[in-house]
Scaffold this active site. Structure first.
Site, PDB file in Angstrom:
ATOM      1  N   ASP A  40      -5.756  -9.115   2.273  1.00 16.71           N
ATOM      2  CA  ASP A  40      -5.198  -8.268   3.663  1.00 16.71           C
ATOM      3  C   ASP A  40      -5.887  -8.855   4.631  1.00 16.71           C
ATOM      4  OD1 ASP A  40      -3.569  -6.925   1.926  1.00 16.71           O
ATOM      5  OD2 ASP A  40      -4.782  -4.923   2.348  1.00 16.71           O
ATOM      6  N   ALA A  41      -6.981  -9.154   4.447  1.00 17.44           N
ATOM      7  CA  ALA A  41      -7.962  -9.878   5.612  1.00 17.44           C
ATOM      8  C   ALA A  41      -7.283 -11.108   6.261  1.00 17.44           C
ATOM      9  CB  ALA A  41      -9.389  -9.883   5.402  1.00 17.44           C
ATOM     10  N   GLU A  42      -6.937 -12.072   5.447  1.00 19.37           N
ATOM     11  CA  GLU A  42      -6.418 -13.131   5.773  1.00 19.37           C
ATOM     12  C   GLU A  42      -4.879 -12.827   6.464  1.00 19.37           C
ATOM     13  OE1 GLU A  42      -6.253 -16.104   2.633  1.00 19.37           O
ATOM     14  OE2 GLU A  42      -5.038 -17.374   3.867  1.00 19.37           O
ATOM     15  N   TYR A  43      -4.350 -11.961   5.792  1.00 17.12           N
ATOM     16  CA  TYR A  43      -2.731 -11.757   6.595  1.00 17.12           C
ATOM     17  C   TYR A  43      -3.192 -10.926   7.948  1.00 17.12           C
ATOM     18  CZ  TYR A  43       1.716  -9.438   7.146  1.00 17.12           C
ATOM     19  OH  TYR A  43       2.860  -9.050   7.614  1.00 17.12           O
ATOM     20  N   SER A  89       4.836   1.365  11.909  1.00 20.09           N
ATOM     21  CA  SER A  89       3.184   1.112  11.259  1.00 20.09           C
ATOM     22  C   SER A  89       2.362   1.550  12.287  1.00 20.09           C
ATOM     23  CB  SER A  89       3.232  -0.424  10.662  1.00 20.09           C
ATOM     24  OG  SER A  89       2.377  -1.114  11.602  1.00 20.09           O
ATOM     25  N   LEU A  90       1.038   1.090  12.171  1.00 22.07           N
ATOM     26  CA  LEU A  90      -0.067   1.593  12.901  1.00 22.07           C
ATOM     27  C   LEU A  90      -0.941   0.452  13.406  1.00 22.07           C
ATOM     28  CD1 LEU A  90      -1.273   4.492  10.382  1.00 22.07           C
ATOM     29  CD2 LEU A  90      -0.264   4.841  12.745  1.00 22.07           C
ATOM     30  N   GLU A 123      -7.019  11.405   8.856  1.00 20.86           N
ATOM     31  CA  GLU A 123      -6.595  11.484   7.522  1.00 20.86           C
ATOM     32  C   GLU A 123      -6.894  10.143   6.736  1.00 20.86           C
ATOM     33  OE1 GLU A 123      -2.162  11.411   8.050  1.00 20.86           O
ATOM     34  OE2 GLU A 123      -2.459  13.327   9.097  1.00 20.86           O
ATOM     35  N   LYS A 125      -6.407   6.933   4.995  1.00 24.74           N
ATOM     36  CA  LYS A 125      -5.292   6.067   4.893  1.00 24.74           C
ATOM     37  C   LYS A 125      -5.092   5.604   3.544  1.00 24.74           C
ATOM     38  CE  LYS A 125      -3.260   2.008   7.351  1.00 24.74           C
ATOM     39  NZ  LYS A 125      -2.644   1.321   6.234  1.00 24.74           N
ATOM     40  N   ASP A 127      -3.679   3.801   0.230  1.00 26.54           N
ATOM     41  CA  ASP A 127      -3.300   2.580  -0.106  1.00 26.54           C
ATOM     42  C   ASP A 127      -2.325   2.673  -1.105  1.00 26.54           C
ATOM     43  OD1 ASP A 127      -3.203  -0.118   0.403  1.00 26.54           O
ATOM     44  OD2 ASP A 127      -4.929  -0.813  -0.609  1.00 26.54           O
ATOM     45  N   ARG A 146      10.331   2.228   3.112  1.00 32.97           N
ATOM     46  CA  ARG A 146      10.154   1.672   4.324  1.00 32.97           C
ATOM     47  C   ARG A 146      11.306   0.658   4.894  1.00 32.97           C
ATOM     48  NH1 ARG A 146       4.782   0.298   7.473  1.00 32.97           N
ATOM     49  NH2 ARG A 146       4.761  -1.495   5.859  1.00 32.97           N
ATOM     50  N   GLU A 185       2.637   8.968   1.433  1.00 34.50           N
ATOM     51  CA  GLU A 185       2.296   7.809   0.603  1.00 34.50           C
ATOM     52  C   GLU A 185       2.871   7.826  -0.775  1.00 34.50           C
ATOM     53  OE1 GLU A 185       1.966   5.443   2.754  1.00 34.50           O
ATOM     54  OE2 GLU A 185       0.821   3.918   2.078  1.00 34.50           O
ATOM     55  N   TYR A 237       2.142  13.178   4.839  1.00 26.06           N
ATOM     56  CA  TYR A 237       1.594  12.987   6.023  1.00 26.06           C
ATOM     57  C   TYR A 237       2.074  13.011   7.475  1.00 26.06           C
ATOM     58  CZ  TYR A 237       1.868   7.965   5.074  1.00 26.06           C
ATOM     59  OH  TYR A 237       2.563   6.856   4.828  1.00 26.06           O
ATOM     60  N   LYS A 325      -9.556   0.713   9.860  1.00 32.75           N
ATOM     61  CA  LYS A 325      -9.745   0.156   8.654  1.00 32.75           C
ATOM     62  C   LYS A 325     -10.939  -0.061   8.028  1.00 32.75           C
ATOM     63  CE  LYS A 325      -5.388  -2.102   7.479  1.00 32.75           C
ATOM     64  NZ  LYS A 325      -5.263  -3.022   6.739  1.00 32.75           N
ATOM     65  N   CYS A 419      -8.666 -19.834 -30.872  1.00 34.53           N
ATOM     66  CA  CYS A 419      -9.393 -18.423 -30.485  1.00 34.53           C
ATOM     67  C   CYS A 419     -10.987 -18.381 -30.782  1.00 34.53           C
ATOM     68  CB  CYS A 419      -8.788 -17.182 -31.600  1.00 34.53           C
ATOM     69  SG  CYS A 419      -9.721 -15.629 -31.519  1.00 34.53           S
ATOM     70  N   CYS A 422     -11.901 -16.202 -33.916  1.00 37.17           N
ATOM     71  CA  CYS A 422     -11.509 -16.455 -35.458  1.00 37.17           C
ATOM     72  C   CYS A 422     -11.385 -17.906 -35.523  1.00 37.17           C
ATOM     73  CB  CYS A 422     -10.622 -15.660 -35.984  1.00 37.17           C
ATOM     74  SG  CYS A 422      -8.980 -16.098 -35.437  1.00 37.17           S
ATOM     75  N   CYS A 443      -3.993 -15.479 -29.716  1.00 35.81           N
ATOM     76  CA  CYS A 443      -4.485 -15.939 -30.861  1.00 35.81           C
ATOM     77  C   CYS A 443      -3.346 -15.520 -32.060  1.00 35.81           C
ATOM     78  CB  CYS A 443      -5.770 -15.281 -31.320  1.00 35.81           C
ATOM     79  SG  CYS A 443      -6.248 -15.334 -33.220  1.00 35.81           S
ATOM     80  N   CYS A 449      -8.192 -12.171 -37.770  1.00 35.75           N
ATOM     81  CA  CYS A 449      -9.174 -12.222 -36.428  1.00 35.75           C
ATOM     82  C   CYS A 449      -9.648 -10.740 -36.263  1.00 35.75           C
ATOM     83  CB  CYS A 449      -8.283 -12.567 -35.165  1.00 35.75           C
ATOM     84  SG  CYS A 449      -9.047 -12.720 -33.660  1.00 35.75           S
TER      85      CYS A 449
HETATM   86  S1  IVH Z   1       1.097   7.642   9.391  1.00 39.29           S
HETATM   87  C1  IVH Z   1       4.068   6.756  12.848  1.00 39.29           C
HETATM   88  N1  IVH Z   1      -0.813   8.484   7.857  1.00 39.29           N
HETATM   89  O1  IVH Z   1      -0.016   3.101   6.679  1.00 39.29           O
HETATM   90  C2  IVH Z   1       3.156   6.906  11.910  1.00 39.29           C
HETATM   91  N2  IVH Z   1       0.137   6.403   7.808  1.00 39.29           N
HETATM   92  O2  IVH Z   1       0.053   0.858   8.647  1.00 39.29           O
HETATM   93  C3  IVH Z   1       3.362   6.541  10.591  1.00 39.29           C
HETATM   94  N3  IVH Z   1      -0.604   5.100   5.719  1.00 39.29           N
HETATM   95  O3  IVH Z   1       3.406   2.853   6.938  1.00 39.29           O
HETATM   96  C4  IVH Z   1       2.134   6.300   9.688  1.00 39.29           C
HETATM   97  N4  IVH Z   1      -2.015   6.593   4.917  1.00 39.29           N
HETATM   98  O4  IVH Z   1       2.281   3.492   4.602  1.00 39.29           O
HETATM   99  C5  IVH Z   1       0.205   7.494   8.341  1.00 39.29           C
HETATM  100  N5  IVH Z   1      -2.355   9.329   6.414  1.00 39.29           N
HETATM  101  C6  IVH Z   1      -1.518   8.299   6.879  1.00 39.29           C
HETATM  102  C7  IVH Z   1      -1.180   7.019   6.153  1.00 39.29           C
HETATM  103  C8  IVH Z   1      -0.409   6.064   6.515  1.00 39.29           C
HETATM  104  C9  IVH Z   1      -1.243   5.619   4.686  1.00 39.29           C
HETATM  105  C10 IVH Z   1       0.345   3.865   5.541  1.00 39.29           C
HETATM  106  C11 IVH Z   1       1.814   3.987   5.609  1.00 39.29           C
HETATM  107  C12 IVH Z   1       2.024   3.349   6.863  1.00 39.29           C
HETATM  108  C13 IVH Z   1       0.783   2.202   7.402  1.00 39.29           C
HETATM  109  C14 IVH Z   1       0.840   1.987   8.614  1.00 39.29           C
END
Ligand code: IVH
Length: 702
Positions: A40-43, A89-90, A123, A125, A127, A146, A185, A237, A325, A419, A422, A443, A449
């Site tokens: 994720d970090a590289e992305y 997304s956030l 809240e 986040k 995964d 999504r 999620e 959420y 994050k 193997c 064995c 094997c 074995c």
């Molecule tokens: S709110 C408009 N709340 O994170 C806001 N997202 O990077 C919509 N996610 O697509 C998202 N926990 O898949 C929200 N407590 C949380 C979350 C959360 C995980 C995910 C979700 C979202 C992605 C955004």
């Protein structure tokens, strides 16, 4: 790295193109194949660089840019669902300073007085992957992924299998609007993920890199039964299209969600200002490793909904929310050795032994390398310095090799082809449909074995195989642990050895006694004679179930013939293999497994030793002249004059084909007591139906 602001336009254009291609590829790998190949970090780093370039050179922004698209377009196979309210997304924050800046932006945008506090809702986040659930008058009518944020996939049926997804909303404590899209999620708990992976590995199926990928792979299954068999969960959420929100704050709406029957994350809470929010982040981070699900940060949302709607959105994320994050839990260490473990089904799993290193508070000294392909793809070698990563409580993984730290004398690592337990050959099967090699090396010495022995022995004595009374899974475990039964041959020498051994007598074992031991030896003696097909089935050869065992027995007739054919002294081994493949019903995977089994020296030795203890009947060639030869027969209901297995064997010996389902091709239906739908269907199709007695009369066995 050159800063984008110092780049000439042509260099920026080239770099932008490179980053776009890279991110698109990663999006596909992540969202469509559920198999990310970068961290994720590289992305994130690449996406950030792309954004910086676009900030300096806005002319490079296009609608197709990865900066404008959330994830990637839906994959084929599911219907499409338009999100009337896009799934966004956030924005990310990486430290408290970023959070303070976020608060500053919110305040400025709303024009708040300095003394006015902004309350945030914090809240975890989760995964997993987000889903949108549409309820009309409180009834779940549609669920979607999504996708690219505007258009997702219709996974209604899959979502219905989630335990904590209410199919109808509970309106007893909060009223139910005409329309409400709940968003949340979907995730898999770490315990369920580990269990799933163990099952996958044992079955030779793909193992998932982390719970998130397992959840994604399980949710987006065209076969809903698969989704149902995987334990997926949901935290609610957010919301999309609604006829009425039902609250003035984020906290109130989430309370309403729990009233309706949703799971809302218990760690979520209101923070009256940013200092409290930062505190909440620390508390959740501390709890992270004790949670049974992966979280990758904390999301902060402006609690007041009237402020949320004033703040609105920029491109792909809301102005009223931000995700802080967690720093990736990674560390650098050295691979001291690569060891190979052999699982109960013979799968060889390489494990890296690492110089112990602290990864996010946990000392790590092993990392799974999954399989040969993983090692080759990452080119992991003994002596390498590697980055290891731990996500939640999941087994640590090697993320990458630091090539500049590689010592000069390393060698590419290959899994052993024998193997380590064995000494039998360990092979990778070729999938006959795709022609691709299986990623798992196995094997071939199943019965010899010790890593696999107990499971194989249990199969050997099971009801459908040798069926030895009083010798079940429990007794096999016991005898194996006492060192008394390590191979099938030992079962048949048990009595003799028990007589000769004055020190360890089975009658003294718990659960035994004189009588039980006598009965056991008697039961073993009763099974010293066995039909060839049952015998072959008992061996537990990969892909050889009862049907295939019968085909082999029918075609080779005796164990001697099988041993002879695969002895290695055959003038034309190619022909032997083709003959095997030519058996109607035997495909390449089965043929390979048979060839491997009977060619393996250790197995041959075992078979000869077994044949010395028992007598294996040559196969009775089916009677071509019997009245049911060539006919298809179905047995249904509970049979009282014979067991189902006996009825089947008898029919097959008379040249009939026994089928499990009724069709127009069925000749006879033999109905026992309480026959149900099959009998009705047979009657509807005009199939001849008869009782057990009538059947026995017809075949002359009454
Ligand atoms: S709110 C408009 N709340 O994170 C806001 N997202 O990077 C919509 N996610 O697509 C998202 N926990 O898949 C929200 N407590 C949380 C979350 C959360 C995980 C995910 C979700 C979202 C992605 C955004």
């Amino acid at each position: 790295m050159v800063e984008p602001k110092d780049m000439p336009l042509d260099a920026a254009t080239a770099e932008h193109r490179r980053l776009t291609a890279f991110l698109q590829e990663q999006n596909r790998a992540y969202y469509q194949a559920d198999a990310p190949n970068v961290s994720d970090a590289e992305y994130d780093a690449n996406l950030l660089q792309l954004r910086l370039i676009e900030k300096t050179f806005p002319q490079l922004i296009s609608r197709e840019s990865p900066s404008q698209i959330v994830g990637s377009a839906p994959s084929r196979g599911f219907g499409k669902v338009q999100h009337t309210v896009p799934m966004l997304s956030l924005d990310n924050a990486f430290n408290s300073e970023d959070l303070r800046e976020f608060e500053g932006r919110v305040r400025r945008f709303l024009g708040l007085a300095p003394q006015e506090d902004v309350a945030f809702f914090a809240e975890p986040k989760i995964d997993g992957l987000s889903a949108s659930l549409r309820y009309e008058n409180g009834v779940f009518v549609q669920g979607a992924t999504r996708g690219d944020g505007k258009e997702g996939e219709d996974i209604t049926q899959n979502l219905r299998t989630l335990q904590d997804l209410p199919l109808t909303l509970d309106g007893s404590r909060s009223s139910i609007p005409d329309l409400f899209e709940v968003r949340g999620e979907v995730y898999m708990s770490i315990a369920d993920f580990q269990q799933l992976n163990q099952k996958q590995a044992e079955a030779g199926n793909k193992v998932f890199a982390n719970p998130r990928n397992a959840a994604a792979g399980s949710l987006r299954q065209l076969d809903v039964k698969i989704t149902a068999s995987r334990k997926l969960r949901l935290f609610a959420y957010a919301w999309g299209d609604v006829s009425e929100v039902g609250g003035k704050t984020q906290a109130e709406v989430l309370d309403q969600f729990s009233n309706w029957g949703f799971s809302v994350n218990p760690l979520s809470r209101v923070c009256s200002n940013m200092s409290e929010a930062i505190d909440a982040y620390r508390k959740i981070e501390e709890l992270r490793s004790s949670l049974d699900y992966d979280i990758d940060g904390v999301v902060f949302k402006v609690n007041r909904l009237d402020w949320q709607s004033r703040l609105g959105f920029v491109s792909r994320s809301p102005r009223w929310a931000i995700a802080h994050k967690f720093p990736a839990e990674q560390a650098t260490t050295q691979v001291e050795d690569i060891e190979v473990q052999v699982g109960r089904t013979g799968a060889l799993t390489p494990v890296a032994r690492l110089a112990p290193v602290n990864v996010g508070g946990v000392v790590v000294s092993n990392a799974t390398l999954h399989n040969e392909e993983e090692i080759q793809r990452k080119d992991i070698r003994i002596g390498d310095t590697v980055v290891v990563q731990r996500a939640g409580d999941v087994i640590p993984q090697v993320v990458e090799v630091l090539l500049d730290k590689r010592p000069v004398d390393t060698e590419a690592y290959n899994l052993p082809t024998v193997c380590p337990v064995c000494g039998s050959h360990a092979v990778r099967e070729t999938n006959p449909l795709t022609g691709k090699e299986d990623v798992v090396r196995r094997c071939t010495g199943g019965l010899v074995c010790s890593a696999q022995a107990v499971e194989r022995l249990k199969h050997f004595v099971s009801r459908t195989a040798f069926d030895i009374d009083g010798l079940g899974a429990k007794q096999i475990e016991l005898f194996y642990n006492k060192g008394l039964v390590k191979s099938p041959v030992d079962i048949f020498t048990l009595e003799k050895r028990d007589q000769e051994n004055p020190l360890q007598k089975i009658k003294n074992f718990e659960g035994f006694g004189d009588k039980a031991v006598r009965n056991l030896f008697g039961a073993i003696d009763q099974r010293r004679e066995i039909d060839l097909d049952k015998f072959i089935y008992a061996l537990g050869i990969r892909h050889i179930g009862q049907g295939n065992a019968r085909l082999l027995a029918k075609n080779y007739l005796s164990l001697d013939a099988l041993l002879d054919v695969f002895s290695g002294d055959q003038p034309d081994p190619g022909k032997v293999y083709v003959d095997l493949l030519n058996i109607d019903g035997i495909g390449a995977a089965v043929a390979d497994a048979v060839k491997q089994f009977f060619s393996e020296e250790k197995n041959r030795e075992l078979l000869l030793n077994l044949a010395a203890q028992i007598s294996i009947h040559t196969f009775d060639v089916p009677d071509e002249d019997s009245p049911v030869s060539g006919k298809t027969v179905v047995f249904t209901g509970s049979l009282e004059l014979m067991s189902r297995a006996e009825a089947k064997a008898q029919a097959e010996n008379l040249g009939a084909k026994v089928s499990g389902s009724i069709s127009a091709k069925t000749d006879y239906l033999v109905a026992g007591a309480k026959a149900g739908s099959k009998l009705k269907k047979a009657e509807a199709l005009g199939v001849t139906t008869m009782s057990e007695q009538e059947w026995l009369d017809m075949i002359g066995k009454s």
